[in-house]
Design a protein around this motif. Structure first.
Motif, PDB file in Angstrom:
ATOM      1  N   LYS A   1       0.825  -1.201   0.000  1.00 27.12           N
ATOM      2  CA  LYS A   1       0.000   0.000   0.000  1.00 27.12           C
ATOM      3  C   LYS A   1       0.863   1.258   0.000  1.00 27.12           C
ATOM      4  O   LYS A   1       0.563   2.261  -0.680  1.00 27.12           O
ATOM      5  N   GLN A   2       1.984   1.182   0.761  1.00 25.89           N
ATOM      6  CA  GLN A   2       2.891   2.332   0.790  1.00 25.89           C
ATOM      7  C   GLN A   2       3.515   2.577  -0.580  1.00 25.89           C
ATOM      8  O   GLN A   2       3.695   3.731  -1.002  1.00 25.89           O
TER       9      GLN A   2
ATOM     10  N   SER B   1      -7.081   1.790  -2.497  1.00 33.36           N
ATOM     11  CA  SER B   1      -7.499   2.246  -1.168  1.00 33.36           C
ATOM     12  C   SER B   1      -6.886   1.388  -0.071  1.00 33.36           C
ATOM     13  O   SER B   1      -6.606   1.867   1.028  1.00 33.36           O
ATOM     14  N   LYS B   2      -6.657   0.116  -0.357  1.00 41.47           N
ATOM     15  CA  LYS B   2      -5.998  -0.774   0.602  1.00 41.47           C
ATOM     16  C   LYS B   2      -5.570  -2.048  -0.097  1.00 41.47           C
ATOM     17  O   LYS B   2      -6.025  -2.353  -1.206  1.00 41.47           O
TER      18      LYS B   2
ATOM     19  N   ARG C   1     -13.275   3.468  -5.101  1.00 37.63           N
ATOM     20  CA  ARG C   1     -11.951   2.985  -4.689  1.00 37.63           C
ATOM     21  C   ARG C   1     -11.698   1.596  -5.246  1.00 37.63           C
ATOM     22  O   ARG C   1     -12.626   0.813  -5.463  1.00 37.63           O
TER      23      ARG C   1
ATOM     24  N   GLY D   1       0.489   3.850  -3.075  1.00 39.09           N
ATOM     25  CA  GLY D   1      -0.078   5.154  -2.728  1.00 39.09           C
ATOM     26  C   GLY D   1      -1.577   5.218  -2.968  1.00 39.09           C
ATOM     27  O   GLY D   1      -2.342   4.331  -2.560  1.00 39.09           O
ATOM     28  N   ASP D   2      -2.037   6.280  -3.683  1.00 38.08           N
ATOM     29  CA  ASP D   2      -3.466   6.507  -3.908  1.00 38.08           C
ATOM     30  C   ASP D   2      -4.051   5.649  -5.023  1.00 38.08           C
ATOM     31  O   ASP D   2      -5.253   5.753  -5.308  1.00 38.08           O
ATOM     32  N   LYS D   3      -3.231   4.839  -5.662  1.00 38.86           N
ATOM     33  CA  LYS D   3      -3.758   3.989  -6.726  1.00 38.86           C
ATOM     34  C   LYS D   3      -4.760   2.969  -6.194  1.00 38.86           C
ATOM     35  O   LYS D   3      -5.665   2.541  -6.912  1.00 38.86           O
TER      36      LYS D   3
ATOM     37  N   GLU E   1     -14.583  10.009 -12.497  1.00 39.56           N
ATOM     38  CA  GLU E   1     -13.642   9.926 -11.391  1.00 39.56           C
ATOM     39  C   GLU E   1     -14.361   9.723 -10.062  1.00 39.56           C
ATOM     40  O   GLU E   1     -13.887   9.023  -9.175  1.00 39.56           O
TER      41      GLU E   1
END
Length: 829
Positions: A659-660, A667-668, A714, A663-665, A709
């Motif tokens: 996840k780190q 949600s989890k 997510r 990033g925002d690509k 968008e």
């Protein structure tokens, strides 16, 4: 000359005087009648009887005696007489006779057709005519429908009265309607052999509205002004006659009732407040019985409504099912044999007249009456008496189709509204989908008294009629689905299946009727469509949902990673070939029972664009929820909770690390319970668009990127804890979390999961470059390429060292180009 009275062309141009005077070598004759027109003068005077007694007397005044030309041979007995339809007055003045033509008689002779009784319309009729011409009817062609309907009513009335009084029929011929356009005169004539009208009936029916149902209609217009805005369904046959003024500047009605020995003519102009009624005296225009309406068309409508083919088309459209024959005047062609005349060649004798000559065929044109309404109204018959072939034939003729219908239903509705209907399912869908989904459909045809009223409806036919028609249509389709002949319903679904699915979206009130008609492919039925009832019958007792996946094709659905856990086979277990112990038998039995109780859930394949939206509008069927296997929080009901808890604990560090990196690509990142062979998958949020829906919305011509968008929602990345790639990445995040290759592997894994999950990567070219790079690393050193490259590199280094040593010991030689070229030199030309 003595015979000049018989020369109209001479008299037509002579000057007008009150006496006969001699001018030069001829005589001039004039009649003292101020109202006598020029055209009437020459016609009337020319018809004066010629008498040889007409002679000239030579005197000083050059006067001519006309006494013998007008008077009887036995002398003047009266002071007036009639001649050639005119009234003449004779005055004796001494020895002279003065003959004058009475002006009133000339006026009657000049306009005999205008004589008759003049009547004024009722005020309501004048207002009604203005309403009809300017607002009531939206199409001018309606006039023919209304006049033919009136003619049919007159024939019906005569047929009814003749049951008790057969003498009314007389010898006036069959009960029929004839329509004859005349392009030269600009007229169209509608005649019938019906009951006709007397003089009093003409006044009552065409001059007032007391005898028709129009009075109530006008009162309704007063109370509701909006009624005139939507009159496509009215069909006011009471006011139908006045629709003639939509296209006619003058209308003449000639009618004769079997109750009267006189024939009367009703005549009126479009912009007049009065009409004229007179008796028909011309023997050649006498009718044996019935009514003849002649419309003198306006200049703008002459060409359209005097065209025979146009008239016949209107009759077929509006009056095809009138119970009396309707004949139209049509041009026809026929082939005839004629003798071919050939001139004899040189040296040949002319054949005798009695000898047979060569014949040839040619096509000639002629005019004749043609029956325009051959098809009978099948809906008026008892359904038990109509055969399937008769229904099919009626369908083809009425709707101009060439294929038999798939099914039909014939029924009668009684109660608040009484009507009869025949509903058909076409043999094929229309080429243009707008013909089906357009709210102003042309597929419903409404007839009143067998006369076509309209096929232009805006979705709400009549509330009660619409409800019954829809219910009967569903019953017909359901009966087709339940029949043993599965081929008929398969053909129906191929043609109209998408429109049934559209009903799931637009017709929420009929979900219970629509849902059993739906058909889909599934993970256990990839070659044959199944119903939702069949799906539920095959479900396991523990399964509490109907699973589905939406993709763009059947192949994509079968290979989607979301289905791996759902469609996978049982775990392979090595079992000895020979089972000598009871334990072995027990173990095998346990495996079989486990397979039976944990059987794979069936998944519906939604491969058409409309499928996903349709299913989402249904939500449930028979208390079973529809579940999208591409969304988060998929519950299969047979998961091992202990193992799932252990996997989450073991891979929690990997999920946080991935996840780190992403990033925002996403949600989890979480451990998946739906994968068996793929390393990872991207699933959509519970309330966001699926990958298939996102693809469809991107393809919209007028799609809004901001909405895209927002609704995309997510994305959640699920990893397979049993896959080697995930295990390697788990080790990398623990041992070398900053390793660049591991980071690049995570990026590539995410973008690959985008494609396999049905999403579109943001940069396909960038993804391709990463794949090529990884392929180069993976393929490097295989198949002996490394040894060959090393040998080639060693040879290159040896060549370079040799050239360097040579250049140090010798001087470079410059070679000049030779002027002598070989004959085979390609550059010599």
């Amino acid at each position: 000359p003595r015979g000049f009275l018989h020369s109209p062309s001479i008299l037509h141009n002579l000057p007008s005087n009150n006496r006969l005077t001699q001018r030069n070598s001829f005589w001039v004759f004039s009649i003292m009648a101020p109202v006598l027109s020029r055209s009437l003068t020459h016609a009337s005077v020319a018809s004066l009887p010629y008498s040889p007694l007409l002679s000239s007397k030579t005197n000083t005044q050059n006067r001519l005696s006309l006494r013998s030309a007008f008077l009887h041979q036995n002398g003047l007995k009266t002071n007036s007489f009639s001649c050639s339809g005119l009234r003449w007055k004779v005055d004796k003045r001494g020895s002279s006779v003065v003959v004058r033509c009475e002006a009133s008689a000339v006026a009657e002779k000049e306009a005999p057709e205008a004589s008759g009784e003049k009547h004024e319309y009722q005020a309501e009729v004048s207002r009604l005519m203005n309403l009809i011409v300017h607002s009531l009817y939206s199409h001018k062609e309606i006039f023919l429908r209304e006049l033919v309907s009136n003619a049919s009513d007159a024939l019906d009335k005569l047929r009814f009265l003749s049951v008790t009084d057969p003498s009314l029929l007389g010898d006036a011929g069959e009960l029929e309607i004839r329509i004859k356009p005349d392009p030269e005169k600009g007229t169209i004539t509608i005649s019938d052999t019906g009951i006709g009208m007397t003089k009093e009936e003409l006044i009552d029916c065409l001059g007032t509205i007391a005898q028709s149902g129009t009075s109530k209609f006008l009162n309704a217009l007063k109370e509701n002004k909006d009624l005139g805005n939507d009159n496509s369904l009215i069909g006011q046959f009471g006011v139908g006659f006045y629709s003639a003024f939509l296209v006619a500047e003058k209308v003449i009605v000639s009618t004769r009732s079997p109750k009267s020995d006189k024939q009367y003519i009703w005549e009126a102009a479009a912009d007049s407040s009065s009409y004229v009624i007179r008796e028909e005296t011309d023997p050649e225009k006498q009718l044996r019985r019935g009514t003849e309406i002649t419309l003198y068309l306006k200049d703008d409508d002459k060409y359209e409504f005097t065209e025979p083919s146009r008239v016949q088309g209107l009759v077929k459209n509006y009056s095809q099912f009138v119970s009396f024959p309707i004949f139209t005047w049509q041009e026809k062609s026929r082939t005839v044999e004629v003798e071919e005349e050939e001139e004899p060649k040189e040296g040949e004798e002319t054949p005798p007249e009695g000898e047979n000559k060569k014949k040839k065929t040619k096509t000639e044109k002629y005019w004749d009456w043609e029956l325009a309404n051959e098809t009978k109204p099948i809906w008026m018959r008892n359904p038990k008496e109509v055969e399937k072939d008769q229904y099919n034939e009626f369908y083809k003729k009425t709707f101009n189709e060439f294929l038999d219908p798939i099914a039909c239903t014939h029924f009668t509705t009684e109660g608040e509204v009484e009507f009869r209907s025949v509903i058909y399912i076409p043999g094929m869908a229309p080429m243009n989908n707008e013909d089906v989904v357009n709210p102003k459909t042309k597929n419903i045809r409404l007839y009143v008294k067998r006369v076509f009223i309209s096929d232009d409806f805006d979705g709400e036919l009549v509330r009660i009629m619409r409800k019954r028609l829809v219910r009967k249509t569903f019953d017909m389709i359901q009966e087709l689905a339940d029949s043993e002949n599965k081929e008929d319903y398969r053909k129906f679904w191929e043609n109209f299946g998408k429109f049934v699915k559209l009903g799931c979206i637009e017709d929420t009130g009929n979900h219970k009727r629509i849902t059993p008609l739906l058909r889909f492919f599934s993970s256990k039925s990839e070659d044959e469509l199944i119903s939702l009832d069949e799906y539920i019958d095959n479900m396991d007792e523990k399964q509490n949902a109907i699973y589905y996946i939406a993709t763009d094709s059947l192949k994509s659905a079968k290979s989607a990673p979301f289905l791996e856990k759902l469609v996978q086979k049982d775990i392979e277990v090595c079992i000895p070939v020979k089972l000598d112990s009871d334990f072995g038998v027990f173990f095998l039995l346990n495996c079989i029972l486990t397979h039976l109780w944990t059987s794979n859930p069936q998944v519906l394949y939604l491969v058409e664009p409309i499928d996903e939206v349709a299913i989402q509008n249904l939500q449930t069927y028979k208390e079973k929820k529809f579940v999208d296997v591409s969304k988060e929080d998929l519950e299969l009901g047979d998961t091992d909770e202990v193992k799932e808890r252990e996997n989450k604990q073991e891979y929690i560090l990997l999920c946080d690390w991935m996840k780190q990196q992403l990033g925002d690509k996403v949600s989890k990142v979480q451990v998946s319970n739906r994968l068996s062979s793929s390393p990872c998958v991207l699933v959509s949020g519970k309330f966001g668009w699926s990958a298939n829906m996102e693809r469809l919305m991107r393809a919209q011509t007028l799609g809004d990127t901001s909405t895209l968008e927002f609704m995309r929602g997510r994305r959640i990345m699920e990893v397979n804890p049993d896959h080697p790639i995930i295990k390697d990445l788990s080790a990398a995040c623990k041992n070398e979390p900053e390793n660049n290759e591991a980071r690049r592997a995570v990026e590539l894994l995410y973008e690959t999961a985008l494609i396999s999950s049905g999403f579109t990567p943001d940069s396909p070219a960038e993804l391709g470059g990463k794949i090529y790079e990884m392929m180069a690393v993976a393929l490097g050193g295989r198949w002996g390429r490394v040894e060959e490259d090393e040998a080639a590199a060693a040879a290159d280094s040896t060549t370079e060292s040799t050239s360097d040593s040579t250049s140090e010991g010798t001087e470079t030689e410059v070679v000049e180009p030779s002027e002598v070229r070989a004959e085979t030199d390609p550059w010599s030309t």
